[in-house]
Scaffold this motif. Structure first.
Motif, PDB file in Angstrom:
ATOM      1  N   ASN A 149       5.653-134.970 -12.335  1.00  0.00           N
ATOM      2  CA  ASN A 149       4.329-134.534 -11.532  1.00  0.00           C
ATOM      3  C   ASN A 149       4.619-133.897 -10.233  1.00  0.00           C
ATOM      4  OD1 ASN A 149       3.011-135.885 -13.535  1.00  0.00           O
ATOM      5  ND2 ASN A 149       2.722-137.826 -12.214  1.00  0.00           N
ATOM      6  N   VAL A 150       5.534-134.263  -9.513  1.00  0.00           N
ATOM      7  CA  VAL A 150       6.062-133.563  -8.437  1.00  0.00           C
ATOM      8  C   VAL A 150       6.603-132.169  -8.790  1.00  0.00           C
ATOM      9  CG1 VAL A 150       7.721-133.437  -6.377  1.00  0.00           C
ATOM     10  CG2 VAL A 150       6.626-135.899  -6.846  1.00  0.00           C
ATOM     11  N   PHE A 151       7.437-132.029  -9.583  1.00  0.00           N
ATOM     12  CA  PHE A 151       7.903-130.838 -10.090  1.00  0.00           C
ATOM     13  C   PHE A 151       6.805-129.906 -10.504  1.00  0.00           C
ATOM     14  CE2 PHE A 151      10.441-127.725 -12.301  1.00  0.00           C
ATOM     15  CZ  PHE A 151      11.528-127.845 -11.755  1.00  0.00           C
ATOM     16  N   ARG A 156       3.128-125.282  -9.471  1.00  0.00           N
ATOM     17  CA  ARG A 156       1.949-124.782  -9.237  1.00  0.00           C
ATOM     18  C   ARG A 156       1.595-124.162  -8.017  1.00  0.00           C
ATOM     19  NH1 ARG A 156      -2.345-125.799 -12.918  1.00  0.00           N
ATOM     20  NH2 ARG A 156      -1.473-127.012 -14.755  1.00  0.00           N
ATOM     21  N   GLY A 157       2.304-124.802  -6.849  1.00  0.00           N
ATOM     22  CA  GLY A 157       1.796-124.543  -5.487  1.00  0.00           C
ATOM     23  C   GLY A 157       3.072-123.127  -5.527  1.00  0.00           C
ATOM     24  N   CYS A 158       3.971-122.832  -5.885  1.00  0.00           N
ATOM     25  CA  CYS A 158       4.577-121.479  -5.779  1.00  0.00           C
ATOM     26  C   CYS A 158       3.872-120.568  -6.516  1.00  0.00           C
ATOM     27  CB  CYS A 158       6.080-121.742  -6.170  1.00  0.00           C
ATOM     28  SG  CYS A 158       7.157-122.774  -5.361  1.00  0.00           S
ATOM     29  N   LEU A 173      19.114-125.237 -16.576  1.00  0.00           N
ATOM     30  CA  LEU A 173      18.172-126.160 -16.654  1.00  0.00           C
ATOM     31  C   LEU A 173      16.984-125.815 -15.701  1.00  0.00           C
ATOM     32  CD1 LEU A 173      17.216-128.605 -17.896  1.00  0.00           C
ATOM     33  CD2 LEU A 173      18.225-129.756 -16.055  1.00  0.00           C
ATOM     34  N   ASP A 174      17.205-125.214 -14.498  1.00  0.00           N
ATOM     35  CA  ASP A 174      16.362-125.023 -13.603  1.00  0.00           C
ATOM     36  C   ASP A 174      15.255-123.798 -14.157  1.00  0.00           C
ATOM     37  OD1 ASP A 174      17.421-126.894 -12.137  1.00  0.00           O
ATOM     38  OD2 ASP A 174      17.984-125.577 -10.448  1.00  0.00           O
ATOM     39  N   ILE A 178      11.169-124.643 -15.243  1.00  0.00           N
ATOM     40  CA  ILE A 178      10.049-123.562 -14.424  1.00  0.00           C
ATOM     41  C   ILE A 178       9.367-122.744 -15.342  1.00  0.00           C
ATOM     42  CG2 ILE A 178       9.552-121.904 -12.769  1.00  0.00           C
ATOM     43  CD1 ILE A 178      12.120-123.182 -10.904  1.00  0.00           C
ATOM     44  N   THR A 179       9.915-121.960 -16.243  1.00  0.00           N
ATOM     45  CA  THR A 179       9.202-121.262 -17.231  1.00  0.00           C
ATOM     46  C   THR A 179       8.504-122.036 -18.368  1.00  0.00           C
ATOM     47  OG1 THR A 179      11.101-119.794 -17.038  1.00  0.00           O
ATOM     48  CG2 THR A 179       9.701-119.458 -19.069  1.00  0.00           C
ATOM     49  N   ALA A 180       9.181-123.242 -18.508  1.00  0.00           N
ATOM     50  CA  ALA A 180       8.376-124.417 -19.598  1.00  0.00           C
ATOM     51  C   ALA A 180       6.907-124.603 -18.939  1.00  0.00           C
ATOM     52  CB  ALA A 180       9.227-125.232 -19.932  1.00  0.00           C
TER      53      ALA A 180
END
Length: 198
Positions: A149-151, A156-158, A173-174, A178-180
């Motif tokens: 949820n935090v991720f 979304r904020g970015c 992985l990062d 993010i893409t997913a």
């Protein structure tokens, strides 16, 4: 009154005049802010929550020099390498305090405020580390959901109000995560790019 043409500096000024330094706790994102309060004769330098934007500073006599580039501060008087910091770099890359590789130059760390008035410098944290923040989390599954949820909220904020975004896939992985997540936001069109070298 703010309008669509108001820039970031104007927004920060209005927030500071309305709520003092308390406005910082409500900011989310990457920033470095310098404010000179002409009424109280105080200078403030503020780093964001993770220290993404560098703020270097150096006291010279009865003054203070601040710069986003450490090279600029090398031009003011003698410089001595900090051997202790050089050795600690190989143990812990990130500094434990505000030290740099130079004894005369310091760097503001994440979530810190530098205040300077009447030749006195003070550094404080506006978001203190809370080791008990997740003490009530029960087990791996609950922590996994909380982390997800935090991720997602961070991604979304970015993205903000963007409709089309691009992500660079490094194979790690990062970038894949993010893409997913961005692909699962219906109103966002995501294009992904990667590079292959022969």
């Amino acid at each position: 009154r703010l309008n669509g043409n108001t820039n970031e500096a104007e927004i920060i000024k209005h927030l500071y005049l309305a709520d003092g330094l308390n406005f910082i706790k409500n900011l989310d994102g990457f920033f470095s802010i310098i404010i000179f309060d002409t009424k109280n004769k105080k200078l403030y330098a503020i780093s964001d929550h993770i220290g993404s934007e560098p703020i270097f500073f150096r006291e010279i006599g009865k003054g203070l020099i601040i710069s986003s580039e450490i090279d600029f501060l090398l031009n003011f008087g003698d410089i001595e390498m900090d051997q202790t910091r050089i050795l600690s770099f190989f143990q812990c890359i990130h500094p434990l305090k505000n030290e740099t590789f130079y004894k005369q130059i310091s760097e503001l760390q994440a979530s810190q405020i530098l205040s300077y008035s009447q030749n006195k410098l003070k550094i404080s944290n506006y978001i203190p580390f809370d080791s008990n923040k997740y003490a009530d989390v029960n087990g791996f599954d609950e922590f996994r959901i909380l982390h997800k949820n935090v991720f997602e909220e961070s991604v979304r904020g970015c993205i903000g109000n963007e409709v089309k975004i691009g992500t660079a896939l490094s194979g790690g992985l990062d970038s894949s995560t993010i893409t997913a997540i961005s692909n699962n936001i219906p109103e966002i069109e995501t294009s992904s790019f990667t590079a292959v070298f022969n």
